[in-house]
Each structure stands twice: as structure tokens, then as C-alpha cells.
Design a protein around this motif. Structure first.
Motif, mmCIF file in Angstrom:
data_model
loop_
_atom_site.group_PDB
_atom_site.id
_atom_site.type_symbol
_atom_site.label_atom_id
_atom_site.label_comp_id
_atom_site.label_asym_id
_atom_site.label_seq_id
_atom_site.Cartn_x
_atom_site.Cartn_y
_atom_site.Cartn_z
ATOM 1 N N GLU A 208 17.343 -25.030 -21.138
ATOM 2 C CA GLU A 208 18.055 -25.499 -19.951
ATOM 3 C C GLU A 208 18.367 -26.983 -20.124
ATOM 4 O OE1 GLU A 208 15.878 -24.424 -16.343
ATOM 5 O OE2 GLU A 208 14.768 -23.013 -17.568
ATOM 6 N N ASP B 32 20.846 -28.613 -19.030
ATOM 7 C CA ASP B 32 21.862 -29.053 -18.084
ATOM 8 C C ASP B 32 21.358 -30.101 -17.109
ATOM 9 O OD1 ASP B 32 20.159 -27.379 -16.726
ATOM 10 O OD2 ASP B 32 21.726 -26.289 -15.675
ATOM 11 N N ARG C 73 17.638 -33.321 -12.177
ATOM 12 C CA ARG C 73 18.925 -33.261 -11.510
ATOM 13 C C ARG C 73 19.195 -34.520 -10.690
ATOM 14 N NH1 ARG C 73 18.154 -27.481 -9.120
ATOM 15 N NH2 ARG C 73 20.374 -27.387 -8.718
ATOM 16 N N ASP D 296 25.016 -29.917 -10.458
ATOM 17 C CA ASP D 296 25.136 -28.694 -11.262
ATOM 18 C C ASP D 296 26.583 -28.408 -11.646
ATOM 19 O OD1 ASP D 296 22.396 -28.364 -11.101
ATOM 20 O OD2 ASP D 296 22.500 -26.838 -9.523
ATOM 21 N N LYS E 1 27.470 -28.146 -15.594
ATOM 22 C CA LYS E 1 27.968 -26.916 -16.212
ATOM 23 C C LYS E 1 29.286 -27.114 -16.949
ATOM 24 C CE LYS E 1 25.520 -23.818 -13.260
ATOM 25 N NZ LYS E 1 25.432 -23.172 -12.000
ATOM 26 N N ARG E 2 30.014 -28.167 -16.600
ATOM 27 C CA ARG E 2 31.328 -28.406 -17.201
ATOM 28 C C ARG E 2 31.369 -29.642 -18.090
ATOM 29 N NH1 ARG E 2 31.457 -26.583 -12.170
ATOM 30 N NH2 ARG E 2 32.732 -24.788 -11.673
#
Length: 141
Positions: free
Chosen positions: A63, A65, A78, A112, A116-117
Motif C-alpha cells: 500500500e 499510496d 494520509r 486518496d 490513486k492518480r
């Protein structure tokens, strides 16, 4: 394992980030440029130390991200990690701490969406870039 082991200075906070992400590397350079008190050390999640710290906090390196901020015996992810980092930087960046009043669910949804992009929008390196000679002391591993 204590994350504040011999390879992590006890007086530092650790920022773990995706070393192949162009945007994440931009963020790490931003932090180094503005962290005049050298409160942070940085670490690629893909490094042995990064993997060890991730495992210690029960995080999966699959993970990638999220940026992770290790402060003491806690790991923040995050938007909490980003706001914790900004809060430790000098003005005007620390003023962005007021964003903490936005509900975490909303902050993390925005985080997020970008996470994700990030490869699509900003790109990806084939391997983690080697830090500049003058920055190497700010990195673990």
C-alpha cells in the motif's frame, strides 16, 4: 523492534514516502528545503529501513499510496501525516494546520483521490532517485 532503533535518530521524525513517485519526491525536496531546523529525516518505503518501519507499525508495503510520518512511537498516514509535517515547518506552511479542522473523512478522500492518480498525473521513476550529495544525510538507508 523499536522504530527508533540505532538507524533512526531519536530526535527526528521520519517521513516515509514512495521513492519512485515523482510527486512524492517533489514533496520530499519541498520538506528538505523548508525544514530549516532539520526535524525530519526521509526514507523511501522501498528501502530495507522503510520496509522494517512499515512492518513495525503493521502497514503493508503493498500500500504505497500514503506518506507516513513517524513521530515518537506513532505513525500517521494520509492527510494526518501531511498536516503533521506542515505543522512542523515554519510559516506560512504551518498555518495550513487549520485544515485539521476539516473532518478527516473528507481530508482523506481528497488525499486518496490524488494518491490513486499520482503516477498518471505526475509520473513514475523506474527506480528510486539517488539523493543529491548535500541531501544524503537527511535520508535513512
Amino acid at each position: 523492534m523499536n522504530p527508533k532503533s540505532a538507524d533512526i535518530p531519536a530526535d527526528k521524525q521520519v517521513i516515509l514516502f514512495d521513492g519512485v513517485c515523482v510527486f512524492c519526491n517533489f514533496w520530499s525536496r519541498f520538506v528538505m528545503r523548508h525544514d530549516r531546523q532539520n526535524r525530519f529525516v526521509l526514507c523511501h518505503i522501498q528501502s530495507a529501513t522503510g520496509e522494517r518501519i512499515f512492518r513495525h507499525f503493521g502497514l503493508s508495503t503493498d500500500e504505497l499510496d500514503s506518506v507516513v510520518l513517524v513521530a515518537g512511537d506513532r505513525a500517521y498516514r494520509r492527510s494526518d501525516a501531511v498536516l503533521g509535517i506542515l505543522a512542523a515547518l515554519p510559516a506560512p506552511w504551518c498555518w495550513l494546520g487549520v485544515l485539521k479542522w476539516i473532518p478527516r473523512r473528507l481530508r482523506d478522500a481528497v488525499y486518496d483521490a490524488i494518491g490513486k492518480r499520482r503516477y498518471q498525473w505526475f509520473g513514475r521513476y523506474d527506480q528510486c532517485p539517488i539523493p543529491r550529495a548535500e541531501d544524503r544525510g537527511r535520508f535513512l538507508d
